[in-house]
Scaffold this motif. Structure first.
Motif, PDB file in Angstrom:
ATOM      1  N   PRO A  99       0.542  -1.386  -0.323  1.00 30.63           N
ATOM      2  CA  PRO A  99       0.274  -0.037   0.281  1.00 30.63           C
ATOM      3  C   PRO A  99       0.717   1.313   0.048  1.00 30.63           C
ATOM      4  O   PRO A  99       2.092   1.161   0.466  1.00 30.63           O
ATOM      5  N   SER A 100       0.192   2.545  -0.079  1.00 28.79           N
ATOM      6  CA  SER A 100       0.769   3.543  -0.255  1.00 28.79           C
ATOM      7  C   SER A 100       1.085   4.025   0.980  1.00 28.79           C
ATOM      8  O   SER A 100       0.320   3.890   2.164  1.00 28.79           O
ATOM      9  N   ALA A 101       2.046   5.531   1.077  1.00 31.26           N
ATOM     10  CA  ALA A 101       2.026   6.576   2.026  1.00 31.26           C
ATOM     11  C   ALA A 101       0.710   7.141   2.595  1.00 31.26           C
ATOM     12  O   ALA A 101      -0.264   6.555   2.189  1.00 31.26           O
ATOM     13  N   PRO A 102       0.898   7.433   3.990  1.00 33.02           N
ATOM     14  CA  PRO A 102       1.747   7.299   4.881  1.00 33.02           C
ATOM     15  C   PRO A 102       2.376   5.517   5.117  1.00 33.02           C
ATOM     16  O   PRO A 102       1.141   4.806   5.453  1.00 33.02           O
ATOM     17  N   THR A 103       3.334   5.748   6.092  1.00 29.65           N
ATOM     18  CA  THR A 103       3.758   4.893   7.047  1.00 29.65           C
ATOM     19  C   THR A 103       2.918   4.998   9.023  1.00 29.65           C
ATOM     20  O   THR A 103       3.606   5.238   9.113  1.00 29.65           O
ATOM     21  N   PRO A 104       2.937   3.556   8.298  1.00 25.27           N
ATOM     22  CA  PRO A 104       2.137   3.825   9.916  1.00 25.27           C
ATOM     23  C   PRO A 104       2.922   2.787  10.990  1.00 25.27           C
ATOM     24  O   PRO A 104       3.703   2.214  10.391  1.00 25.27           O
ATOM     25  N   ILE A 105       2.438   3.832  12.037  1.00 22.34           N
ATOM     26  CA  ILE A 105       3.357   2.707  13.419  1.00 22.34           C
ATOM     27  C   ILE A 105       2.609   2.666  14.791  1.00 22.34           C
ATOM     28  O   ILE A 105       2.056   3.532  15.270  1.00 22.34           O
ATOM     29  N   ARG A 127      -5.731  12.811   7.391  1.00 24.74           N
ATOM     30  CA  ARG A 127      -4.830  13.551   9.079  1.00 24.74           C
ATOM     31  C   ARG A 127      -3.667  13.669   8.879  1.00 24.74           C
ATOM     32  O   ARG A 127      -3.220  14.731  10.154  1.00 24.74           O
ATOM     33  N   ALA A 128      -2.440  13.097   8.104  1.00 26.55           N
ATOM     34  CA  ALA A 128      -1.851  12.901   7.730  1.00 26.55           C
ATOM     35  C   ALA A 128      -0.305  14.045   7.803  1.00 26.55           C
ATOM     36  O   ALA A 128       0.396  14.878   8.362  1.00 26.55           O
ATOM     37  N   GLY A 129      -1.531  14.660   6.592  1.00 22.04           N
ATOM     38  CA  GLY A 129      -0.759  16.475   6.244  1.00 22.04           C
ATOM     39  C   GLY A 129       0.283  15.858   5.599  1.00 22.04           C
ATOM     40  O   GLY A 129       1.345  17.231   5.718  1.00 22.04           O
ATOM     41  N   GLY A 130       0.099  15.045   4.462  1.00 18.84           N
ATOM     42  CA  GLY A 130       1.141  14.695   4.371  1.00 18.84           C
ATOM     43  C   GLY A 130       2.841  14.271   4.331  1.00 18.84           C
ATOM     44  O   GLY A 130       3.956  14.477   3.766  1.00 18.84           O
ATOM     45  N   LYS A 131       2.608  14.543   6.080  1.00 18.32           N
ATOM     46  CA  LYS A 131       3.675  13.267   6.528  1.00 18.32           C
ATOM     47  C   LYS A 131       4.024  11.908   6.197  1.00 18.32           C
ATOM     48  O   LYS A 131       3.104  11.456   5.870  1.00 18.32           O
ATOM     49  N   PRO A 132       5.407  11.488   5.766  1.00 16.57           N
ATOM     50  CA  PRO A 132       5.318   9.869   5.916  1.00 16.57           C
ATOM     51  C   PRO A 132       4.363   9.212   6.682  1.00 16.57           C
ATOM     52  O   PRO A 132       4.714   8.029   5.997  1.00 16.57           O
TER      53      PRO A 132
END
Length: 550
Positions: A302-308, A379-384
Motif C-alpha cells: 500500500p502507498s504512504a503514509p507508513t503507519p507506526i 489526517r497525516a497532512g502529507g507527512k510520510p
C-alpha cells in the motif's frame, strides 16, 4: 391506540408503548406514523435493529415524510451502519436542503466514520441554517478538534457555551481542549470562572481536579471532597467525583486516603457493568489459534503514509512513546485512531477478524490495507509517517502485518504492577469495564501479555520493538534513538523536547507528557502494596522489570 402509544413515548413508558403500538398495527398495518412511533419506542429501549426496520417500513409507506428518513438515519448511526446512515441523511438534504437536522446528523455520522473534513462541511451547512443552535457549535468543536484545528475548536465551544441554557458541557469541552494543548492555566481559569457562577456544577469541579496539580489542601480540595460525599448521600452517581478526590489526594502525597477514595470509586463504577473476563479470554484464544503462522502479505505494498502502531496496555507509557515519535518532523501523531478496527472487522475482508485474514485473497488484503491508509492519509497532512496508538492494536497485530506489511510496531512495556495500579486509578469509559476491579484488570493484563508473546513467536525477531518504560524515562535519548532506528527514521533533536510539542493529546496522560521525563512513577505500586492483594494474587511475582519483558 396510536395516541396511547405516543403518550407512553412522551412519558417514558416504553414497554407499554411498544405493546400498544403493535396492537394498533394489527388493525392498521399500513400506518406509517404508527411504524415510526414503534421505531422510536424500540430505539428508546435499545432494540436498534427492530427500530431500524420499523423506520424503513414507515419510509416505504410514506416516502415524502422526511421525519422517517431522519429517524432511520439516527438508528443506523447508533448501529454503526455509517454508510447507510449517511445515505439516509443525504436523501433528506437532496429533497430539502434547508433541513438543519439532516445536515447535523450527517456531520455526526461522517465524524464517527473517520471523515472529519466531510463532517465539517456538513456541520457548516447546519450552522448556516441554525446559527444559534448550541448543539451545532458543540459538534463543530468536536470535529475541529479531531482535525487539530484547535483555535477554531475553542471558538466553537465558546459559542456553544454562550448559546446553551446549560453551558456546562461546552465549558467542559473547552477546558479539555485547552488542556490537550498544554494551556493548563487558561483551562483552570475557564473552569474557575464557570464554578464561581455555578458552584454545584460537579462535572466542572471534577474537570478542574484533573487540570492542575495540587500542592496544598485548599478550599478547592475541600469542596471536591464535599461534592463526592453529597452526591453519594443523594444516591446519585458519585464515582467520577471519588476518582477525582483520589487524584488530588495522590497529588498531596496522602496515599492511604487516596486509595480509600480509589476503592470507593471503583466499587461504585464496577456495579454499573455486567462484565466477565471469560469472553475476552475466548476472543484472545481465537485470535491466537487462527493466526498461528506468519501471514502471507499482498503482492503490492500500500502507498504512504507508513503507519507506526504503538502497542501496549493503557497507562504503560504509550502516550509518552507516541509523543516522542510525533515530535519528529516526519511523523504525524494520530493518537487513538479508530479505522483499523473498522476495516478488519467490517471492511473489505470476506469475514470479520481473525477468520477474515486466513480466508482473504491477496486482493482482499491489499484492499484492506488501502482502506486503512485512505482513512488516515488526510489526517497525516502529507507527512510520510503516522502513529496509531489505539488501545486494542495489540489484538490486531497479525491482521496489520498481513494487510500492511510495511507497518512498524513499537511496544511499550511497563512493570505489570505499576500498569495495573495506574489503570485501576483512572475513571475510564465503558469500553474498559475491567479497569474497575483489581482482579479483572490483572487478568486482562495477563491476556495481553499472552497475546504479545504469541505475536513475537509468530512474527519472529525484529518485527516488534519492545521498549521498557522504565528504561525510556531513565535515558530518553538512547531510547528515542532506538525507536527511530527501528521505524526507519533518522535522529532529530526535537524528539528530546517532546514535552514542548503543542500537538493535542487526548489521553489520561495529557499533563504528564507536558513535563520532561521523570522516574518518580517507577515502582509506585509499592506505596500501596498492602492494599493490592487481589491484583498481586493474579499477577504473581512479576519478573524484574529491569531484566525481562512483560
Amino acid at each position: 391506540m396510536y395516541g396511547l402509544a405516543q403518550a407512553y413515548l412522551a412519558v417514558g413508558h416504553h414497554e407499554e408503548g411498544i405493546r400498544d403500538a403493535r396492537r394498533a398495527l394489527k388493525l392498521a398495518p399500513d400506518s406509517a406514523p404508527l411504524h415510526s412511533t414503534l421505531g422510536l419506542l424500540l430505539a428508546a429501549t435499545g432494540q436498534l435493529g427492530r427500530a431500524r426496520d420499523a423506520f424503513r417500513t414507515a419510509q416505504r409507506l410514506e416516502p415524502a415524510a422526511l421525519a422517517h428518513s431522519l429517524n432511520l438515519g439516527a438508528a443506523l448511526h447508533r448501529l454503526a451502519e455509517y454508510r447507510a446512515a449517511a445515505d439516509a441523511y443525504r436523501g433528506v438534504v437532496q429533497r430539502a436542503s434547508d433541513t438543519a437536522a439532516a445536515w447535523l446528523g450527517l456531520g455526526r455520522v461522517l465524524l464517527d466514520d473517520e471523515q472529519p473534513r466531510e463532517a465539517l462541511a456538513s456541520l457548516e451547512h447546519a450552522r448556516a441554517l441554525v446559527p444559534t443552535d448550541p448543539a451545532v457549535h458543540m459538534d463543530l468543536g468536536a470535529t475541529l478538534r479531531r482535525l487539530d484545528l484547535v483555535e477554531e475548536a475553542i471558538r466553537a465551544f465558546r459559542s456553544a457555551a454562550s448559546l446553551a441554557p446549560d453551558p456546562t458541557p461546552a465549558i467542559h469541552a473547552l477546558a479539555a481542549t485547552l488542556r490537550s494543548v498544554g494551556r493548563v492555566q487558561e483551562a483552570a481559569e475557564t473552569l474557575r470562572a464557570a464554578l464561581a457562577s455555578t458552584p454545584d456544577a460537579s462535572r466542572l469541579r471534577v474537570s478542574l481536579a484533573y487540570t492542575i496539580r495540587y500542592t496544598t489542601r485548599d478550599a478547592e480540595v475541600q469542596q471536591l471532597e464535599s461534592l463526592a460525599e453529597s452526591l453519594e448521600h443523594a444516591g446519585t452517581s458519585s464515582h467520577a467525583a471519588w476518582f477525582a478526590v483520589a487524584k488530588v489526594r495522590r497529588d498531596l502525597g496522602e496515599h492511604e486516603s487516596a486509595f480509600d477514595a480509589t476503592e470507593h470509586a471503583n466499587r461504585a463504577r464496577r456495579a454499573e457493568f455486567d462484565f466477565a473476563v471469560a469472553p475476552h479470554a475466548e476472543r484472545f484464544a481465537e485470535v491466537r489459534s487462527t493466526l498461528d503462522t506468519p501471514p502471507v502479505p499482498p503482492s503490492s505494498e500500500p502507498s504512504a503514509p507508513t503507519p507506526i502502531f504503538v502497542l501496549g496496555m493503557p497507562r504503560s507509557g504509550t502516550t509518552l512513546l507516541e509523543q516522542i515519535l510525533a515530535s519528529h518532523p516526519d511523523v504525524y501523531g494520530g493518537g487513538e485512531l479508530t479505522p483499523l478496527v473498522r476495516v478488519l472487522e467490517r471492511g473489505p475482508l470476506p469475514r470479520p477478524y481473525p477468520d477474515g485474514i486466513t480466508r482473504a485473497k491477496p486482493a482482499d488484503l491489499a484492499a484492506t490495507g488501502r482502506a486503512y491508509l485512505d482513512a488516515v492519509r488526510a489526517r497525516a497532512g502529507g507527512k510520510p509517517f503516522v502513529t496509531d496508538k489505539c488501545l486494542t492494536n495489540f489484538l490486531y497485530v497479525g491482521g496489520i502485518r498481513a494487510a500492511i506489511p510495511g507497518a512498524r510496531f513499537v511496544h511499550c512495556v511497563r512493570d505489570a504492577r505499576d500498569t495495573c495500579l495506574s489503570i485501576y486509578e483512572q475513571d475510564f469509559d465503558s469500553e474498559m469495564p475491567y479497569a474497575f476491579s483489581q482482579r479483572e484488570v490483572a487478568e486482562v493484563h495477563r491476556l495481553y501479555q499472552q497475546m504479545m508473546e504469541h505475536w513475537r513467536r509468530v512474527l519472529g525477531p525484529g518485527v516488534i520493538l519492545d521498549v521498557r518504560y522504565e528504561d525510556l524515562v531513565s535515558d530518553v535519548e538512547t531510547g528515542s534513538r532506538r525507536i527511530l532506528d527501528h521505524v526507519g527514521l533518522g535522529w532529530h533533536p526535537d524528539c528530546l523536547g517532546f514535552h514542548e510539542n503543542p500537538r493535542p493529546v487526548q489521553t489520561a496522560s495529557v499533563l504528564q507528557v507536558r513535563r520532561p521525563a521523570y522516574t518518580s512513577s517507577i515502582g509506585r505500586w509499592r506505596r500501596v502494596a498492602h492494599r493490592l492483594g487481589p491484583m498481586l494474587e493474579v499477577l504473581g511475582t512479576p519478573q524484574d522489570p529491569s531484566t525481562a519483558i512483560a
